[in-house]
Each structure stands twice: as structure tokens, then as C-alpha cells.
Design a protein around this motif. Structure first.
Motif, mmCIF file in Angstrom:
data_model
loop_
_atom_site.group_PDB
_atom_site.id
_atom_site.type_symbol
_atom_site.label_atom_id
_atom_site.label_comp_id
_atom_site.label_asym_id
_atom_site.label_seq_id
_atom_site.Cartn_x
_atom_site.Cartn_y
_atom_site.Cartn_z
ATOM 1 N N ALA A 1 14.430 -3.413 9.456
ATOM 2 C CA ALA A 1 13.044 -3.592 9.918
ATOM 3 C C ALA A 1 12.628 -5.060 10.102
ATOM 4 N N ASN B 1 12.991 -7.132 13.279
ATOM 5 C CA ASN B 1 12.270 -6.734 14.500
ATOM 6 C C ASN B 1 11.505 -7.914 15.090
ATOM 7 N N ILE C 1 3.675 -5.769 0.706
ATOM 8 C CA ILE C 1 4.974 -6.059 1.314
ATOM 9 C C ILE C 1 5.210 -7.568 1.451
HETATM 10 N N1 MSP Z 1 7.077 -0.232 7.588
HETATM 11 C C1 MSP Z 1 6.573 -1.149 6.625
HETATM 12 C C2 MSP Z 1 6.537 -2.555 7.166
HETATM 13 C C3 MSP Z 1 7.835 -3.112 7.698
HETATM 14 S S1 MSP Z 1 7.606 -4.699 8.406
HETATM 15 C C4 MSP Z 1 9.130 -5.264 8.686
HETATM 16 C C5 MSP Z 1 5.147 -0.726 6.204
HETATM 17 N N2 MSP Z 1 4.485 0.124 7.004
HETATM 18 S S2 MSP Z 1 3.063 0.817 6.662
HETATM 19 O O1 MSP Z 1 2.800 1.724 7.740
HETATM 20 O O2 MSP Z 1 3.109 1.395 5.339
HETATM 21 O O3 MSP Z 1 1.979 -0.307 6.591
HETATM 22 C C6 MSP Z 1 1.512 -0.950 7.758
HETATM 23 C C7 MSP Z 1 0.378 -1.890 7.393
HETATM 24 O O4 MSP Z 1 -0.765 -1.133 6.957
HETATM 25 C C8 MSP Z 1 0.722 -2.853 6.241
HETATM 26 O O5 MSP Z 1 0.306 -4.168 6.560
HETATM 27 C C9 MSP Z 1 -0.104 -2.313 5.100
HETATM 28 O O6 MSP Z 1 -0.458 -3.286 4.160
HETATM 29 C C10 MSP Z 1 -1.328 -1.811 5.849
HETATM 30 N N3 MSP Z 1 -2.160 -0.923 5.020
HETATM 31 C C11 MSP Z 1 -1.954 0.395 4.713
HETATM 32 N N4 MSP Z 1 -2.982 0.818 3.904
HETATM 33 C C12 MSP Z 1 -3.830 -0.226 3.670
HETATM 34 C C13 MSP Z 1 -5.102 -0.330 3.093
HETATM 35 N N5 MSP Z 1 -5.669 0.670 2.426
HETATM 36 N N6 MSP Z 1 -5.775 -1.496 3.272
HETATM 37 C C14 MSP Z 1 -5.297 -2.514 4.075
HETATM 38 N N7 MSP Z 1 -4.102 -2.427 4.625
HETATM 39 C C15 MSP Z 1 -3.195 -1.440 4.192
HETATM 40 O O7 MSP Z 1 4.696 -1.199 5.171
#
Ligand code: MSP
Length: 527
Positions: free
Chosen positions: A229, A232, A262
Motif C-alpha cells: 500500500a 502507491n 496510521i
Molecule cells: N488503507 C489504510 C491506509 C493505507 S495508506 C498507504 C487505511 N484506510 S482507512 O479506510 O481505514 O482510513 C482512511 C482514512 O480515514 C484514514 O486517514 C483514517 O484516519 C480516516 N478516518 C477513519 N475514521 C476516522 C475518524 N473517525 N475521524 C477522522 N478520520 C478517520 O487506514
């Protein structure tokens, strides 16, 4: 040549249940990307989906589908959400894109050939949903420290990345570049929780996970999802591909914006991989806080349990994408966590969007229509003290907005923009244009007042455009301006052309009956 600006979000786990919390990263990146475009920069804004790993296989199986078929559908849902929220990304990468898979295979082989990857065997505690191995001491109450779920013992032949040899280099990176990782509190977290206790080598392949990118020289292994990942950010630019001109142009990234959970992957593992590959490091990693609901990280199940709707699609449909975006800038103090509630959302909608910005625009437009048939006039010089004070106030806040956006502080930037609108409404109350209109000898004064107000609306809307492109786009168009033009004349009250007529503008943000809306949203949450 234009200054380049490369900004990325994390690639998202594909889901048809993305919440307001998920939307946060992309919404703030979009505002930052748009703001930089308006500054005339050559912006490249990347987002995408992270599609390999055991968890995806399990979800596909549960849906009775092959992985790719399952993914194609939900990736469309993800893209659809970004469209609803007006996310203006320049490229959408999927880790199942074949150019990405090939480039990652080559990265893995290069790291192996350089001696940074070796073969061993892994015994450890594994969290399937997070796809992370943990040591006993890292567990919290015997469970995964990231998500709180059960971990299980797992042993397999595996390849390892020599992360342990990068501790000092990463410490040096933080010391020499104090702005590499922001906010600063995250640096202490990385140093104290991970680097000082000693970095362990990282298990970077699996034989038990089938849905992944095979190791080129040993295909019974698939590459660990994070090693698949993280690159990317460079494969999207053509690194290790047929044409790497984009990579040469845009890399290193100006900023990787990510959620705080993360940061470890982006501020330790990713720089170590890049160092091993002899590539430049990103200029900055910004680990934002979470949108909380009832004290916990916001998730769909928690909010619907409490009878509140946090679905960004429903909220956008009912109240506009701009309103959804706006609440995110304001309720999460940039860099910290912030609480969400339906009531806070609706209250802010009424107070800021409807009563403040919406009302300023609508009362000014109606007065220009009523008194001057909608024609914009040349105003006189700013002779009056009230005019001068207004101009001074606006100048100060314009400067603040630019200063805050240099450090991506969308919360303070939008607060400054709204200070401008508040000040303009206060000016109206002070100078009372309706009273001036009654005195025929004061027509020139009336013209100046209304011209000042239109200019403040122009400046404020230009500044607010990256944050709320739909409503401000309408206002700028009604002012006969090109909403996508680069910033100009933000320091003068002479940006509008005299003699032109204002365009038609409906109500931007109709005032809401909060009680009725809370009931409506609670029914939708439970349906
Ligand atoms: N797939 C990994 C990232 C890989 S990058 C090489 C991932 N994906 S995720 O779908 O779980 O998260 C995507 C984004 O959404 C992240 O920045 C994460 O912090 C954000 N959020 C998900 N729930 C959140 C909140 N409740 N508040 C703010 N952002 C959060 O991690």
C-alpha cells in the motif's frame, strides 16, 4: 514554471459504509489542494483504494463474490461518495491496478537484492482486521492496540524487512527536519512508543494470505499489505513503470495527510523503505485527529445505535456537500480530535452558513437589486472610518488565512474567513444602508457601502471557495467571476467590474428548524 504541490490521502479500504470520519481526510485534502490551485500552483492530488489482504477476501466471500468482482462494485461506491462531496482528486489509484502490482513487485525485489529483505520465519500475534503482527508487550488488555479486537498466534515462513537498522536514521530525520511530522506531539509518540524501545524487523510477506501481490522470485509468498500500500504514493506517478515523468516532476510529496492511527506506517516504515531504495523522502506527514462520536472514534454502528445519522451521503443530500465539509473543518480542531453530534451540525449550519454567510450575501444582493437594479457601481474612496476599519479587518484576516493554510490549519483558516463575514454583517448594522437610501443626497454613499459589501463578499467567497466550492461557486458566478481563476485583488476593494449586473442567486443555506431536523435524522438513522 509553476510551483508544484503534491498532496496525498491514504488509500482507503474499499467500503460502502464510509462515514463522516472517513470523509474527513479527503475533505481536508480537497480544501488544501483547491487552495493551492487557487494560488496558481501545479497541484497533483492523489487518493485511491487499498484492496489486498485477508480481510478483503473474507468480505468478498461473505458477499458470495470473487474478490475482483466484489471490489469493482464497492470501489465505485467509494468514488461516488467522493463525487458527492466534490473531492477534486487528480488521480485515483487502486492497488489492484496492474501497473501498481508490477511496480510493487519490483520494489520488493530491489529491496531483497540490496540486502534489506531476508527470509526467516514468523511467530507472532496477528490482528486480522488490522493486518498487523504485534508483540505481547504491545497488546492492550491482551488485544490489538489499534482496534481492540482479538489477536491470534500465527507462525509461517516469511520475508523480513530490516526495519531495525533504521531507528537512528529516523531519529536523525525528525531532529534535522522538525516539521517532517506534524503535529509535534506525534513525534514524541513515535520516538517513545516505537523507536526508543527498539524497532523490530518487519514481516513483509505471507504464505497464508492468497489475495495479495506475489513476490516475484518466490510466488508462494504474497507481499504484506502495507508494503503493497505505502508505495502507491510513488507508483501512482509511474515509479518503476513505463513512463516515470510524473514521478520526476512531483516526487517528493509535499504532504501526506493521514489519520493519527496510521502515523507509525507513514513516519517510520515508509521513510525507511524510501531510504533503503535511495529515494527522496516526503517533505511532510500530517497526522490528523479523529472525529469522535460519544467519546469514541466515529463509526456507523455506534452512531446509529445512538439514533444519530452520520452518513455523509444522506447529510449531503439534505443539507448540501458544503455543509458536511464545513462541519468537519470546524468541529475537529486541526490536529486534535473533535466531537460530532447532529445538534452541533445543525446549529453550526444555522449560525454560520445560513445566518452569517448566507444572510450577508442575500441581504447585500437584494439591496443592490432594490436600489440600483442589480448593477455594480464604482464606489468612492474609503473615506469613512467604518469603511477603513472594515478594510483593515479584512486585510488582517486575509493574511491570517494564508498563514494558516501554509501549515494546513483548515480550522483556523475557516474561522478567519467567517470572522470576515461576521465583520461585514456588523458593518451593515453600523452604517444602516436602508437609512442612507432614504436620503436622496446620499446616493454616492449608498453606492460605496454596497460596493464595499460586494467586495467583502467577493474576497470572502474566493477564500471560502476551496472549502465550500458549491455555494461559493454560485456566488462568484453571480458576481461575474471565474471561480477557478487564481487569487487576485484580495488586498483591494476594487476587484469587481463596475457596470456589470449581478447574476441571480437563490437562497444558499435555508434556515433549519433544528428540532424537526433532529427528529428526521433520527428516523433515517434507525431505518
Ligand atoms: N488503507 C489504510 C491506509 C493505507 S495508506 C498507504 C487505511 N484506510 S482507512 O479506510 O481505514 O482510513 C482512511 C482514512 O480515514 C484514514 O486517514 C483514517 O484516519 C480516516 N478516518 C477513519 N475514521 C476516522 C475518524 N473517525 N475521524 C477522522 N478520520 C478517520 O487506514
Amino acid at each position: 514554471m509553476k510551483e508544484k504541490f503534491y498532496i496525498t490521502t491514504p488509500i482507503y479500504y474499499p467500503s460502502n459504509k464510509l462515514t463522516l470520519g472517513n470523509a474527513y481526510t479527503n475533505v481536508i485534502c480537497d480544501a488544501i489542494a483547491r487552495f493551492n490551485r487557487k494560488q496558481g500552483k501545479d497541484v497533483f492530488y492523489l487518493t485511491g483504494t487499498d484492496e489486498h489482504g485477508q480481510k478483503i477476501s473474507q468480505s468478498a466471500e461473505a458477499a458470495g463474490k470473487e474478490e475482483k468482482e466484489y471490489l469493482d462494485e464497492i470501489v465505485e461506491d467509494t468514488k461516488e461518495l467522493w463525487k458527492i462531496l466534490n473531492i477534486s482528486y487528480d488521480k485515483f489509484i487502486r492497488t489492484t491496478d496492474s501497473y501498481h502490482e508490477k511496480a510493487v513487485q519490483k520494489i520488493f525485489t530491489d529491496l531483497y537484492n540490496k540486502g534489506y529483505i531476508y527470509k526467516g520465519s514468523y511467530k507472532g500475534l496477528y490482528c486480522t482486521p488490522c493486518e498487523s503482527f504485534w508483540t505481547e508487550s504491545q497488546l492492550v488488555d491482551g488485544k490489538c492496540p489499534d482496534c481492540g479486537r482479538e489477536v491470534k498466534f500465527q507462525e509461517e515462513e516469511a520475508y523480513f524487512f530490516k526495519l531495525s537498522s533504521f531507528g537512528d536514521k529516523i531519529l536523525k530525520l525528525y531532529e534535522e527536519n522538525p516539521d517532517f511530522l506534524l503535529p509535534k506531539s506525534r513525534v514524541n509518540e513515535m520516538v517513545n512508543n516505537f523507536i526508543k524501545p527498539g524497532l523490530s524487523d518487519l514481516c513483509v510477506s505471507r504464505t497464508s494470505v492468497k489475495w495479495g501481490v506475489p513476490v516475484e522470485f518466490d510466488p508462494k509468498h504474497t507481499i504484506y499489505v502495507w508494503i503493497d500500500a505505502l508505495p502507491n504514493y510513488i507508483t501512482a506517478l509511474g515509479y518503476n513503470g513505463e513512463d516515470d515523468s510524473m514521478f520526476k516532476k512531483y516526487w517528493p510529496a509535499d504532504v501526506h495527510v493521514i489519520g493519527k492511527e496510521i502515523v507509525r506506517f507513514h513516519a517510520i516504515i515508509w521513510p525507511a523503505i524510501l531510504m533503503a531504495l535511495d529515494l527522496p523522502l516526503p517533505k511532510q506527514v500530517f497526522g490528523h485527529g479523529w472525529l469522535l462520536f460519544g467519546g469514541d472514534k466515529l463509526s456507523k454502528s455506534k452512531s446509529t445505535d445512538k439514533g444519530e445519522c452520520t452518513d455523509p451521503r444522506i447529510l449531503s443530500k439534505l443539507y448540501s456537500a458544503d455543509a458536511v465539509r464545513y462541519i468537519l473543518y470546524r468541529e475537529i480542531p486541526f490536529g486534535s480530535d473533535g466531537n460530532y453530534s447532529t445538534e452541533a451540525f445543525l446549529t453550526r449550519f444555522n449560525a454560520d452558513l445560513s445566518n452569517n454567510y448566507g444572510n450577508l450575501v442575500s441581504r447585500t444582493f437584494s439591496m443592490v437589486k432594490k436600489y440600483f437594479d442589480g448593477v455594480i457601481f464604482e464606489g468612492e474612496e474609503l473615506v469613512d472610518e467604518d469603511d477603513k476599519a472594515l478594510k483593515e479587518f479584512v486585510d488582517k484576516e486575509v493574511k491570517n488565512v494564508f498563514d494558516y493554510m501554509k501549515v494546513y490549519d483548515v480550522t483556523r483558516a475557516t474561522t478567519s474567513i467567517f470572522n470576515i463575514f461576521t465583520e461585514a454583517n456588523t458593518y451593515i448594522q453600523k452604517v444602516q444602508p436602508w437609512a442612507v437610501a432614504k436620503d436622496e443626497t446620499k446616493t454616492n454613499r449608498l453606492k460605496t457601502i454596497l460596493k464595499n459589501l460586494l467586495e467583502v463578499i467577493r474576497i470572502g467567497s474566493e477564500l471560502f471557495y476551496p472549502f465550500a466550492p458549491e455555494s461559493t461557486g454560485k456566488v462568484l458566478t453571480a458576481l461575474n467571476l471565474d471561480k477557478d481563476a487564481v487569487y487576485s485583488n484580495l488586498d483591494s476593494f476594487n476587484g469587481l467590474k463596475a457596470g456589470e449586473k449581478l447574476g441571480e442567486l437563490g437562497i444558499l443555506f435555508p434556515r433549519l428548524d433544528i428540532k424537526a431536523e433532529i427528529e428526521k435524522l433520527s428516523e433515517l438513522a434507525n431505518s
